[in-house]
Motif scaffolding. Structure first.
Motif, short mmCIF file in Angstrom:
data_model
loop_
_atom_site.label_atom_id
_atom_site.label_comp_id
_atom_site.label_asym_id
_atom_site.label_seq_id
_atom_site.Cartn_x
_atom_site.Cartn_y
_atom_site.Cartn_z
N VAL A 204 -17.40 88.16 46.45
CA VAL A 204 -17.41 89.07 45.32
C VAL A 204 -16.48 88.56 44.21
N THR A 205 -17.00 88.51 43.02
CA THR A 205 -16.15 88.15 41.88
C THR A 205 -16.34 89.19 40.77
N TYR A 206 -15.39 89.20 39.86
CA TYR A 206 -15.48 90.13 38.73
C TYR A 206 -15.44 89.35 37.43
N ASN A 207 -16.12 89.88 36.48
CA ASN A 207 -16.17 89.21 35.19
C ASN A 207 -15.97 90.26 34.09
N TRP A 208 -15.07 89.96 33.21
CA TRP A 208 -14.77 90.90 32.11
C TRP A 208 -15.72 90.59 30.95
N GLN A 209 -16.55 91.56 30.60
CA GLN A 209 -17.57 91.30 29.57
C GLN A 209 -17.53 92.33 28.46
N GLY A 210 -18.08 91.93 27.32
CA GLY A 210 -18.25 92.86 26.20
C GLY A 210 -16.95 93.13 25.48
N GLY A 211 -16.94 94.23 24.74
CA GLY A 211 -15.74 94.58 23.99
C GLY A 211 -15.64 93.79 22.69
N ARG A 304 -1.55 73.85 28.69
CA ARG A 304 -0.58 72.74 28.75
C ARG A 304 -0.46 72.22 30.17
N PHE A 305 -0.43 73.14 31.13
CA PHE A 305 -0.32 72.73 32.53
C PHE A 305 -1.57 71.96 32.97
N LYS A 306 -2.72 72.43 32.54
CA LYS A 306 -3.97 71.81 33.01
C LYS A 306 -4.11 70.37 32.51
N LYS A 307 -3.50 70.08 31.37
CA LYS A 307 -3.56 68.71 30.84
C LYS A 307 -2.92 67.70 31.80
N THR A 308 -2.02 68.16 32.66
CA THR A 308 -1.33 67.23 33.56
C THR A 308 -2.11 66.97 34.83
N ASN A 309 -3.25 67.66 34.99
CA ASN A 309 -4.11 67.46 36.17
C ASN A 309 -3.41 67.68 37.50
N ARG A 310 -2.44 68.55 37.52
CA ARG A 310 -1.78 68.85 38.79
C ARG A 310 -2.54 69.93 39.53
N ALA A 311 -2.25 70.02 40.83
CA ALA A 311 -2.86 71.09 41.64
C ALA A 311 -2.23 72.43 41.25
N TRP A 312 -2.99 73.50 41.36
CA TRP A 312 -2.50 74.83 40.98
C TRP A 312 -1.22 75.22 41.72
N LEU A 313 -1.14 74.75 42.96
CA LEU A 313 0.04 75.11 43.77
C LEU A 313 1.34 74.63 43.12
N GLU A 314 1.22 73.61 42.28
CA GLU A 314 2.41 73.07 41.63
C GLU A 314 2.83 73.87 40.40
N PHE A 315 2.03 74.84 40.05
CA PHE A 315 2.31 75.60 38.83
C PHE A 315 3.75 76.13 38.78
N PRO A 316 4.22 76.81 39.83
CA PRO A 316 5.60 77.32 39.78
C PRO A 316 6.68 76.23 39.79
N VAL A 340 -7.70 83.93 39.54
CA VAL A 340 -8.74 84.43 40.44
C VAL A 340 -10.11 84.44 39.77
N ASP A 341 -10.19 85.06 38.60
CA ASP A 341 -11.51 85.23 37.96
C ASP A 341 -12.02 83.96 37.30
N GLN A 342 -11.12 83.17 36.71
CA GLN A 342 -11.58 82.02 35.94
C GLN A 342 -11.44 80.71 36.70
N GLU A 343 -10.38 80.58 37.48
CA GLU A 343 -10.17 79.31 38.18
C GLU A 343 -10.63 79.36 39.63
N GLY A 344 -11.05 80.54 40.09
CA GLY A 344 -11.65 80.65 41.40
C GLY A 344 -10.71 80.53 42.59
N LEU A 345 -9.41 80.78 42.38
CA LEU A 345 -8.48 80.74 43.52
C LEU A 345 -8.60 82.01 44.36
N GLU A 346 -8.23 81.87 45.63
CA GLU A 346 -8.16 83.05 46.50
C GLU A 346 -7.02 83.94 46.02
#
Ligand code: 26W
Length: 821
Positions: A204-211, A304-316, A340-346
């Protein structure tokens, strides 16, 4: 010693003059022959700005290249004040500019005074954020501030017939310190619905639409460090109608007005700073501001973080985000939504990242200041975020239940959702749950939050999640810039200006306490500063004050808990006493000037009444020929950062007299002591730590203690109370019309006599008056007074924001300074 930093400074005054003239003639398209002080300000600002840009670019490149962990300071307020003087001092080229300007026929003071304050804040919280930026840059931390680019900052205050009148502060006309980044925009969504989707595997996923979509445009402000080339960035977001097809269609359909009104509605988001300090009003536009700014900032940080191509776990490990009070708490929810909604993490994986990233600073225990948003409003504006908040709450409460089975009361108490009508989202609880550290801003305050408002959370998480980081101030602005002569005198004794970057070195001046010549110079500087303030008072109010009188200052936002009413009642008491004296007795008195300043929130009636009373008392006292120089009462209009720079160095004594347990820290207390003023105060906030540092003999403490406040209030409620007899006389005098229409002040008196005296004005009155008498006595012993002043300054090293930032970096952010060759 400046040589090594001056790679992009001005080597010689000629170089500065050349750049100045170039900007006057080309950027401003003016001739040197009709160049007034304002144009000279722009010319100087642009010349320095060019130099900052070069270091700013280099700093950003360095930070990207080395890719160390960065700090992001999210604050809805940055009370920056003026930038030019600060830039010249931090770059180390003020003298060069002074000489150059002189050659061209200008006085640097007049030029600096042309600048309009950047007043994007209310009070302590906003100024703290500005001091933090200064220290983060000075200490070479890779750090960004994120805020809103309000078109209108805090209103300008005028006093008309003794009443506060609010004038809009339109400050952006031409601001040389900001750089629009029309290429850096983020589309921000509001309203709409959250749509559920289930794929073949049952996921199950959720998507924010409209508005609707509003565009955020970045405006960058360079933040130069002192004595370093590091120039950090403050990014402020401005709202704009999104330039999507939508508008075009309307346009083409001839709906011109509606297209324009859409645009205006979008621009309203960043139009104005909410002028409430310590009062939550729950307005939809404020929630829109909060989400707009959080979403834009988070998008930027994640990009900015995504430009470094690191794994999400390294974010903190790469990103620390500090929440300046609960105002940016939606950033927690937004990051969880992105992951969760955009990057698909648990969910659990994402939540761990979120909690590892955020820290939350609490700045107040006042219940009326704790933010809550109504669930229906949140659902309407941010439907997907509300769902996420419910899920965060669910998982949190499940954990609590595991740990404390069968404690239903506990669950209700700590739930993010308050079960009221309408239901409310408690933002402080959400901030605690979504952060790895929570801190208060002075020892007493940090203890109080642990034992009162957040007690249950200490039980749940254990005490380690909660910590204290006592506030500070930047000595660059609040000593070197505001009080150059004192800074120079100190430097002459310490053999240089190193104390400006290591404030603990101030203790070296303690050796000179008994040095007669030093004391004399010290006293002379104070007198000079008082003369400067006396001139400002003369120019703005018309009143003449005697610079040899004792200057007693209380400048801060007007609030019942800060108790300006206690001060003005004390002034009235003094006035009545003088009136009852014989001329002989009067000769023995210490002349005093009582100086007030501060803004009241436009809707805060009681605060406005206090301002009115101060002004009325001033009118009567200042024109009473019996009194002469013995007492003057001054209200300084439109208190702001640049006025503080004149007022703070000129105080003999300043008042920090909040009801014990209500002022989280206070920071002006630190500014006054650092400038050689003594203070009278309650055992509250950072006053306690200031006392510990400078010792009890150098401070005038009075009043009930925090631990007794609840009991006293209880007693008032159930047994009533007896009004202090001197205070009763003050009230009699007001009621008899001494200060004009008594009705105007009835509600203020009744809040004490009839409504329980919540802030304990009567309980503390006697002790306050007695302590003020002690102040008079001690002031007459000028030599001892100066010794107290010197030895207090010597012991203020602890209160630099450099120490504060190092503590945050070490215990909350886990970031290292970036080494600059
Ligand atoms: C929601 C309305 C609102 C707006 C601003 C509520 C609360 C605030 C601020 C938290 C109020 C504030 O400025 N607090 C002050 O923060 C300073 C910096 O930590 C402290 O020194 C002051 O004691 C505290 O009052």
């Amino acid at each position: 010693t400046w040589k090594k930093y001056s790679a992009t400074g001005f080597e010689h005054k000629e170089e500065f003059e050349q750049e100045f003239v170039r900007h006057i003639e080309t950027t401003l398209a003016r001739s040197l022959y009709n160049c007034d002080d304002l144009a000279a300000y722009y010319g100087t600002a642009l010349a320095f700005r060019d130099r900052l840009i070069i270091e700013w670019n280099k700093t950003q490149q360095r930070q990207t290249l080395l890719d160390q962990k960065r700090v992001y300071y999210l604050s809805l307020e940055f009370l920056m004040g003026r930038a030019l003087d600060n830039a010249m001092l931090n770059v180390g080229k003020k003298d060069t500019a002074r000489e150059g300007l002189e050659d061209l026929g200008f006085r640097i003071e007049d030029v600096v005074n042309q600048e309009h304050d950047a007043a994007l804040g209310n009070g302590g919280l906003g100024r703290l954020a500005a001091c933090f930026l200064d220290s983060m840059a000075t200490l070479n931390y890779p750090a960004w501030g994120y805020g809103l680019r309000y078109r209108y900052g805090i209103f300008k205050q005028e006093i008309v017939d003794g009443y506060q009148v609010e004038i809009p502060d339109y400050w952006l006309d031409f601001n040389p310190w900001e750089f629009p980044r029309h290429d850096i925009t983020v589309d921000i969504q509001f309203y709409g619905q959250s749509v559920r989707h289930e794929d073949e595997d049952g996921r199950v996923t959720y998507n924010w639409q409209g508005g609707e979509i509003v565009q955020a445009v970045a405006y960058d402000v360079p933040i130069p460090g002192y004595g370093t080339t590091t120039t950090n960035n403050l990014r402020l977001w401005s709202s704009k109608a999104s330039s999507g097809e939508f508008d075009f269609q309307k346009f083409n359909a001839g709906e011109y007005e509606s297209a324009v009104s859409d645009q205006q509605r979008a621009e309203t988001i960043s139009a104005v700073l909410y002028p409430n300090d310590n009062l939550d009003r729950g307005k939809e536009l404020r929630l829109k501001q909060q989400y707009f700014w959080c979403a834009a900032s988070l998008y930027d940080i994640v990009r900015r973080f995504k430009k470094t191509n690191r794994a999400w776990l390294e974010f903190p490990d790469q990103v620390a985000i500090q929440l300046n009070d609960t105002h940016p708490t939606l950033a927690i929810v937004e990051l969880q939504r992105i992951l969760v909604d955009q990057e698909g993490l648990e969910w659990d994986e994402a939540w761990k990242i979120v909690v590892g990233t955020f820290g939350y600073t609490n700045h107040t225990v006042l219940p009326e200041a704790l933010e809550k948003w109504s669930v229906p409003l949140m659902e309407h504006l941010l439907p997907r975020h509300l769902q996420i908040i419910y899920d965060i709450n669910l998982f949190f409460l499940q954990d609590v239940e595991k740990k404390f089975p069968d404690d239903r009361d506990l669950l209700a108490r700590v739930s993010i959702i308050e079960e009221s009508r309408p239901k409310m989202v408690r933002m402080a609880y959400l901030a605690i749950i979504g952060s790895h550290k929570v801190n208060g801003v002075a020892e007493l305050h940090s203890d109080l939050i642990k034992t009162t408002i957040f007690k249950d959370f200490v039980n749940i998480y254990g005490p380690d999640k909660f910590t204290n980081v006592t506030n500070g101030i930047t000595p660059r602005r609040w000593l070197h810039q505001a009080n150059p002569r004192l800074s120079k005198l100190i430097a002459s004794k310490l053999g240089g200006y190193d104390f400006l970057t290591d404030l603990t070195l101030l203790d070296g001046i303690e050796h000179f306490v008994d040095d007669k010549e030093f004391r004399k110079e010290w006293a002379e500087i104070k007198t000079e500063n008082k003369k400067r303030l006396a001139k400002h008072i003369k120019d703005t109010t018309g009143y003449t004050v005697n610079p040899t009188a004792l200057f007693d200052v209380q400048v801060k936002r007007i609030h019942e808990y800060k108790r300006q009413q206690l001060n003005i009642f004390g002034v009235i008491h003094r006035y009545l006493k003088i009136k009852s004296m014989t001329p002989e007795e009067r000769k023995k008195l210490v002349p005093r000037v009582s100086i007030f300043g501060g803004k009241a929130a436009p809707g805060y009636w009681m605060a406005k009444t206090i301002i009115h009373l101060i002004n009325k008392v001033g009118q009567v006292v200042n024109n009473d020929s019996d009194i002469g120089d013995l007492l003057k009462v001054i209200f300084i209009e439109d208190y702001n950062v640049s006025k503080a720079e004149i007022i703070v160095p000129a105080s003999d004594i300043s008042e920090h007299i909040s009801t014990a347990g209500t002022e989280a820290s206070g920071t002006s207390n630190m500014k006054f002591v650092l400038n050689g003023g003594l203070i009278i105060g309650t055992c509250d906030g950072a006053n306690i730590e200031i006392t510990r540092e400078i010792t009890e003999s150098n401070i005038f403490l009075f009043g009930n203690l925090a631990e007794d406040v609840e009991n006293l209030r209880e007693t008032h409620r159930y047994k009533g109370f007896t009004l202090d007899e001197d205070l009763a006389k003050v009230f009699e005098s007001i009621r008899s019309g001494t200060f004009g229409d008594a009705n105007a002040f009835e509600s203020l008196i009744a809040s004490i006599t009839d409504h329980g005296d919540y802030y304990l004005v009567s309980d503390d009155f006697k002790s306050y008056i007695q302590t003020q008498e002690l102040v008079d006595e001690d002031f007459q012993k000028q030599d001892e007074w100066i010794a107290k002043s010197i030895s207090s300054v010597a012991r203020m090293g602890f209160f630099s924001t450099d120490r504060v930032i190092d503590e945050y970096a070490e215990s909350i952010w886990n970031v290292e300074p970036l080494v600059v060759e």
